[in-house]
Enzyme design. Structure first.
Site, PDB file in Angstrom:
ATOM      1  N   SER A 159       0.829  -1.214   0.000  1.00  0.00           N
ATOM      2  CA  SER A 159       0.000   0.000   0.000  1.00  0.00           C
ATOM      3  C   SER A 159       0.858   1.258   0.000  1.00  0.00           C
ATOM      4  O   SER A 159       2.038   1.238   0.341  1.00  0.00           O
ATOM      5  CB  SER A 159      -0.900   0.020   1.232  1.00  0.00           C
ATOM      6  OG  SER A 159      -1.595  -1.190   1.360  1.00  0.00           O
TER       7      SER A 159
HETATM    8  N1  SAH Z   1      -1.045  -4.866   3.867  1.00  0.00           N
HETATM    9  C1  SAH Z   1      -0.218  -5.187   2.729  1.00  0.00           C
HETATM   10  C2  SAH Z   1      -0.858  -4.873   1.398  1.00  0.00           C
HETATM   11  C3  SAH Z   1      -1.979  -5.779   1.130  1.00  0.00           C
HETATM   12  S1  SAH Z   1      -2.453  -6.033  -0.545  1.00  0.00           S
HETATM   13  C4  SAH Z   1       1.137  -4.540   2.836  1.00  0.00           C
HETATM   14  O1  SAH Z   1       1.416  -3.843   3.817  1.00  0.00           O
HETATM   15  O2  SAH Z   1       1.955  -4.772   1.950  1.00  0.00           O
HETATM   16  C5  SAH Z   1      -3.869  -7.023  -0.175  1.00  0.00           C
HETATM   17  C6  SAH Z   1      -3.558  -8.431   0.259  1.00  0.00           C
HETATM   18  O3  SAH Z   1      -4.783  -9.030   0.640  1.00  0.00           O
HETATM   19  C7  SAH Z   1      -2.986  -9.300  -0.852  1.00  0.00           C
HETATM   20  O4  SAH Z   1      -1.738  -9.799  -0.495  1.00  0.00           O
HETATM   21  C8  SAH Z   1      -4.019 -10.414  -1.018  1.00  0.00           C
HETATM   22  O5  SAH Z   1      -3.442 -11.687  -1.290  1.00  0.00           O
HETATM   23  C9  SAH Z   1      -4.690 -10.397   0.332  1.00  0.00           C
HETATM   24  N2  SAH Z   1      -6.046 -10.978   0.368  1.00  0.00           N
HETATM   25  C10 SAH Z   1      -7.075 -10.812  -0.497  1.00  0.00           C
HETATM   26  N3  SAH Z   1      -8.138 -11.540  -0.102  1.00  0.00           N
HETATM   27  C11 SAH Z   1      -7.784 -12.163   1.055  1.00  0.00           C
HETATM   28  C12 SAH Z   1      -8.441 -13.058   1.951  1.00  0.00           C
HETATM   29  N4  SAH Z   1      -9.699 -13.464   1.763  1.00  0.00           N
HETATM   30  N5  SAH Z   1      -7.757 -13.505   3.022  1.00  0.00           N
HETATM   31  C13 SAH Z   1      -6.480 -13.114   3.257  1.00  0.00           C
HETATM   32  N6  SAH Z   1      -5.803 -12.293   2.435  1.00  0.00           N
HETATM   33  C14 SAH Z   1      -6.443 -11.807   1.358  1.00  0.00           C
END
Ligand code: SAH
Length: 214
Positions: free
Chosen positions: A61
């Site tokens: 992010s």
């Molecule tokens: N917080 C992260 C950025 C997240 S991007 C950072 O600091 O880098 C969003 C993430 O959510 C992705 O890695 C994706 O794989 C995950 N995601 C999406 N759906 C999900 C679910 N149902 N359970 C767990 N993770 C999920």
């Protein structure tokens, strides 16, 4: 001043100018270097206020969004926090500076593995990362003082609402994945839930089930 020190100063200045004003959050973001979480991609952009691609087609992010979401959580040092969407692990690392314990889950096992490596490298011992579908939360560790979802859901997932303590706060982007979404702050009260709309954001979608290994 070295180029690195100057870049870091600009990084913190950008955070402040976008509304990240809480000193504990700024200190955490000063301390945790974003670079190791970017791995080999776009390392020259680590201190710019923009989202960047990571493995498995996901994104780390934008730092100001990490700061604003963290600030909205109003974490205290005794809190147990759940993050859904580990991604690079950067947000979890920031949370680890403010909370007692952080649980973070991602549906991509590879991202969890890589994030754990960085947590170990940095000695962040109060983070536990799991490969799991986070839309069901983590029933074994529930309830949580704070929950942060870093992928966009159509609605705040019911199991996550249920795993929030009374008085607890959840921050979650809500809306269709291909449109602009709203960042929502949910506070659990004795009798129900209060909802505040914070700002427009753009996140990758919260998907069901585990991700394919890539
Ligand atoms: N917080 C992260 C950025 C997240 S991007 C950072 O600091 O880098 C969003 C993430 O959510 C992705 O890695 C994706 O794989 C995950 N995601 C999406 N759906 C999900 C679910 N149902 N359970 C767990 N993770 C999920």
């Amino acid at each position: 001043m070295t180029i690195d020190a100057e870049r870091k100063m600009q990084f913190l200045f950008a955070l402040r100018s976008k509304g990240v004003t809480n000193s504990a959050v700024l200190n955490a973001m000063e301390k945790i270097d974003r670079l190791p979480f970017i791995r080999h991609y776009f390392t020259d952009r680590a201190y710019e206020d923009m989202p960047l691609p990571i493995a498995c087609g996901q994104t780390i992010s934008q730092p100001s969004v990490v700061g604003l979401m963290t600030q909205a959580l109003d974490i205290s040092p005794r809190d147990k926090v759940l993050e859904v969407g580990t991604g690079s692990g950067y947000q979890a690392a920031i949370l680890s500076q403010l909370a007692r314990r952080v649980y973070t889950v991602d549906r991509h096992a590879r991202l969890v593995r890589e994030a754990r490596e960085v947590f170990d490298e940095l000695g962040l011992v109060n983070i536990t990362a799991f490969a799991a579908d986070g839309s069901f939360g983590l029933p074994d560790q529930a309830p949580f003082d704070r929950i942060i979802v870093t992928a966009a859901a159509e609605d705040p997932p019911g199991p996550l609402l249920a795993q929030l303590k009374i008085g607890g706060i959840m921050v979650v982007p809500v809306g269709q994945s291909d449109a602009v979404q709203s960042l929502i702050k949910v506070t659990r009260t004795e009798t129900g839930y209060d909802y505040d709309e914070l700002r427009a954001v753009r996140f990758v979608p919260l998907l069901e089930g585990m991700g394919k290994e890539s």
